[in-house]
Enzyme design. Structure first.
Site, short mmCIF file in Angstrom:
data_model
loop_
_atom_site.label_atom_id
_atom_site.label_comp_id
_atom_site.label_asym_id
_atom_site.label_seq_id
_atom_site.Cartn_x
_atom_site.Cartn_y
_atom_site.Cartn_z
N HIS A 53 52.16 91.94 63.86
CA HIS A 53 51.67 93.09 63.08
C HIS A 53 51.68 94.43 63.82
O HIS A 53 52.02 95.45 63.23
CB HIS A 53 50.27 92.80 62.55
CG HIS A 53 50.24 91.82 61.42
ND1 HIS A 53 50.75 92.10 60.16
CD2 HIS A 53 49.78 90.54 61.35
CE1 HIS A 53 50.58 91.05 59.36
NE2 HIS A 53 50.01 90.08 60.06
N GLU A 84 54.07 89.79 55.30
CA GLU A 84 53.94 88.59 56.13
C GLU A 84 55.24 87.79 56.23
O GLU A 84 55.59 87.30 57.29
CB GLU A 84 52.84 87.66 55.58
CG GLU A 84 51.42 88.15 55.77
CD GLU A 84 50.93 88.13 57.22
OE1 GLU A 84 51.66 87.68 58.11
OE2 GLU A 84 49.80 88.60 57.44
N HIS A 132 50.34 86.40 66.87
CA HIS A 132 50.72 86.80 65.51
C HIS A 132 50.22 88.21 65.19
O HIS A 132 50.97 89.05 64.69
CB HIS A 132 50.14 85.81 64.49
CG HIS A 132 50.24 86.29 63.09
ND1 HIS A 132 51.45 86.39 62.42
CD2 HIS A 132 49.30 86.76 62.23
CE1 HIS A 132 51.23 86.88 61.21
NE2 HIS A 132 49.95 87.11 61.06
N SER A 183 56.60 86.46 64.31
CA SER A 183 55.72 85.99 65.40
C SER A 183 55.86 84.48 65.61
O SER A 183 55.14 83.91 66.42
CB SER A 183 54.27 86.34 65.10
OG SER A 183 53.85 85.75 63.87
FE LIG Z 1 49.18 88.21 59.38
#
Ligand SMILES: [Fe+2]
Length: 294
Positions: free
Chosen positions: A167, A208, A162, A227
């Site tokens: 990111h 997010e 993730h 992700s």
């Molecule tokens: Fe995050």
């Protein structure tokens, strides 16, 4: 599925100085002593890290590198279908390793020349103000462990898949990186816990779990969706609402499930106009007014 501030396994330092990650009994790695020892060792690395020092090297097994390779391959195909162009272009620029888990220092070294962002190792939970605040300095707190190899496409907590595939790829876009910085400045500017929570919820529903219109379709740009190989297939069927600050800053979400309410920007410019301007200018008073206008 998770939020940085709420969803980590607790990390405890024992009287003898040893570090223990307290996995819940339902965690896929709960009964795997070897995995748990590695989790403890990786958490200890982060706790021992001093700002300005290189990020310590984490050891992974061949099985874990294989998890990374599997997930990378699977997500790359899904990104081609569901991710915004800005993300795909940024990922092509960053060129993360596909066959092995990169070290966080390596991720930092790849990102630095592109957008100036660097990574900091996190053992687990980082307080909200610290997590968001350092974004203003171009720093991103990241866990270093990977999910248990028995379930390569599932994790109950934010892992390096993730943190890096979601990111770091996003942070390789100058436009996204600027939004992260603005969120960090907002977090530093606000003083009340209520205002900080509002700022973090806007982050949740955008960086997010945000989606945006592109070529007549809903595309994802949020790291949480990008992700998760399951969630990325589901987001178009969720309750997709127009991008709106008060709604994002006050809507409750459940971190343990796929996000059922999403907010969609009409374009990248629209996201920057609404959310970028909000983070750039908000303070306790303006946020209190937004929250009261609900
Ligand atoms: Fe995050």
């Amino acid at each position: 599925m998770f939020e940085e501030a709420q969803y980590f396994a607790p990390v405890a330092t024992q009287d003898d100085g040893s570090v223990v990650v307290e996995l819940a009994s339902g965690h896929p790695g709960f009964a795997d002593t070897v995995y748990r020892n590695r989790r403890n060792a990786i958490a200890a690395l982060a706790l021992g890290h001093k700002p300005g020092e290189p990020i310590p090297h984490a050891e992974y097994t061949d099985e874990e590198h294989h998890v990374w390779a599997l997930v990378t391959q699977e997500l790359a195909v899904k990104h081609g279908k569901y991710a915004v162009r800005e993300f795909i272009d940024a990922a092509a620029r960053l060129r993360l390793p596909t066959e092995r888990i990169p070290q966080l220092q390596e991720v930092s070294d790849l990102l630095k020349p592109i957008t100036g962002f660097g990574y900091l190792p996190a053992a687990g939970l980082v307080p909200l103000r610290e997590f968001y605040g350092v974004l203003a300095d171009g720093l991103f707190h990241s866990t270093q462990y990977i999910r248990h190899h028995s379930v390569p496409f599932y994790t109950p907590e934010p892992d390096i898949v993730h943190e890096v595939i979601g990111h770091a790829n996003t942070l390789a876009s100058p436009r996204f990186a600027e939004l992260y910085r603005l969120a960090g400045r907002a977090a530093r500017r606000v003083e009340t816990d209520e205002a900080l929570e509002f700022v973090s919820k806007v982050f949740w529903f955008t960086l997010e779990f945000g989606v945006m219109r592109e070529d007549g379709e809903s595309k994802a740009y949020g790291a949480g969706i990008l992700s998760s190989s399951g969630e990325i297939e589901e987001f178009r069927g969720m309750d997709i609402r127009p991008l709106e600050l008060t709604a994002m800053g006050t809507t409750h979400y459940d971190i343990t499930k796929y996000q059922e309410v999403l907010f969609e920007a009409e374009s990248f410019d629209h996201l920057e106009d609404v959310v970028g301007t909000f983070w750039d200018t908000c303070d306790d008073d303006s946020i209190a007014r937004l929250a009261a206008s609900r």
